[in-house]
Design an enzyme around this catalytic site. Structure first.
Site, PDB file in Angstrom:
ATOM      1  N   HIS A   1       0.847  -1.214   0.000  1.00 13.21           N
ATOM      2  CA  HIS A   1       0.000   0.000   0.000  1.00 13.21           C
ATOM      3  C   HIS A   1       0.875   1.253   0.000  1.00 13.21           C
ATOM      4  O   HIS A   1       0.590   2.219  -0.701  1.00 13.21           O
ATOM      5  CB  HIS A   1      -0.877   0.057   1.268  1.00 13.21           C
ATOM      6  CG  HIS A   1      -1.915  -1.011   1.381  1.00 13.21           C
ATOM      7  ND1 HIS A   1      -2.037  -1.812   2.493  1.00 13.21           N
ATOM      8  CD2 HIS A   1      -2.912  -1.392   0.555  1.00 13.21           C
ATOM      9  CE1 HIS A   1      -3.047  -2.643   2.342  1.00 13.21           C
ATOM     10  NE2 HIS A   1      -3.600  -2.408   1.169  1.00 13.21           N
TER      11      HIS A   1
ATOM     12  N   ARG B   1      -2.129  -5.932  -8.298  1.00 14.95           N
ATOM     13  CA  ARG B   1      -0.948  -6.770  -8.066  1.00 14.95           C
ATOM     14  C   ARG B   1      -0.805  -7.857  -9.122  1.00 14.95           C
ATOM     15  O   ARG B   1       0.272  -8.131  -9.599  1.00 14.95           O
ATOM     16  CB  ARG B   1      -1.030  -7.443  -6.689  1.00 14.95           C
ATOM     17  CG  ARG B   1      -0.924  -6.475  -5.533  1.00 14.95           C
ATOM     18  CD  ARG B   1      -1.390  -7.108  -4.246  1.00 14.95           C
ATOM     19  NE  ARG B   1      -2.786  -7.492  -4.333  1.00 14.95           N
ATOM     20  CZ  ARG B   1      -3.512  -7.916  -3.325  1.00 14.95           C
ATOM     21  NH1 ARG B   1      -2.965  -8.057  -2.142  1.00 14.95           N
ATOM     22  NH2 ARG B   1      -4.781  -8.218  -3.487  1.00 14.95           N
TER      23      ARG B   1
ATOM     24  N   SER C   1      -2.892  -7.717   3.206  1.00 15.60           N
ATOM     25  CA  SER C   1      -3.124  -7.552   4.654  1.00 15.60           C
ATOM     26  C   SER C   1      -3.557  -8.880   5.270  1.00 15.60           C
ATOM     27  O   SER C   1      -3.159  -9.217   6.382  1.00 15.60           O
ATOM     28  CB  SER C   1      -4.222  -6.510   4.898  1.00 15.60           C
ATOM     29  OG  SER C   1      -3.843  -5.281   4.363  1.00 15.60           O
TER      30      SER C   1
END
Ligand code: PNS
Length: 159
Positions: free
Chosen positions: A17, A90, A128
């Site tokens: 991020h 990604r 995450s």
């Protein structure tokens, strides 16, 4: 003033991020990191903890603001006078959901563009969710999140 919104759950923010944030900060006058508040989906970190962690990790970048938002992303973007929404991409696996979200947001408000930024290759496998799992199982996440977040994760999973 060209302003972009970078929305997400950020539970917690990762180095991937942060890579996207620093790229976006070079392209826009101001980037608002918008932490989504979702009553139905309580995260590991509270909304205030997430905001504080992002502020701590982005303090050295001048044109970043951190805010919470609830409701529709396009409404928040309009309220903030933003012209763009930033999302990190990604891998192909991200594409389908991101494409759907970008086109739906365009349908809701055609004046806000979604811009996809690719983080450095070494972050393509980072999320995450995976960071939380590694930390929960006692693994070392020091290469994936800032030190303050390593400590925050340790506190959450202590005991
Ligand atoms: O980090 P995430 O969980 O991938 O972020 C997803 C987020 C918060 C950006 C997305 O769920 C969102 O925009 N939520 C706000 C509600 C909304 O506008 N929904 C319609 C999107 S098409």
């Amino acid at each position: 003033m060209r302003r972009a919104i970078y929305p997400g759950s950020f539970d917690p923010i990762t180095n991937g991020h942060l890579d996207v944030i620093s790229r976006a900060a070079k392209l826009f006058d101001e980037v608002v990191v918008a932490v989504a508040f979702n009553e139905a989906k309580s995260g590991l970190f509270s909304i205030n903890e997430r905001i504080e962690m992002i502020r701590g990790a982005t303090g050295q970048i001048e044109n970043i603001r951190v805010s919470r938002f609830d409701g529709l992303l396009v409404s928040f973007a309009q309220e903030q006078n933003a012209c763009a929404v930033i999302r990190g991409l990604r891998a192909i696996s991200d594409f389908e959901f991101e494409f759907q979200m970008a086109l739906m947001n365009r349908k809701l408000n055609a004046s806000i563009e979604t811009i996809f930024l690719m983080p450095r290759e070494e972050y393509t496998y980072l999320s995450s969710r995976i960071v939380k799992e590694i930390a929960r199982l006692g693994g070392d996440v020091g290469a994936f999140v800032p030190q303050a977040i390593v400590e925050g994760l340790r506190e959450k999973f202590r005991g």
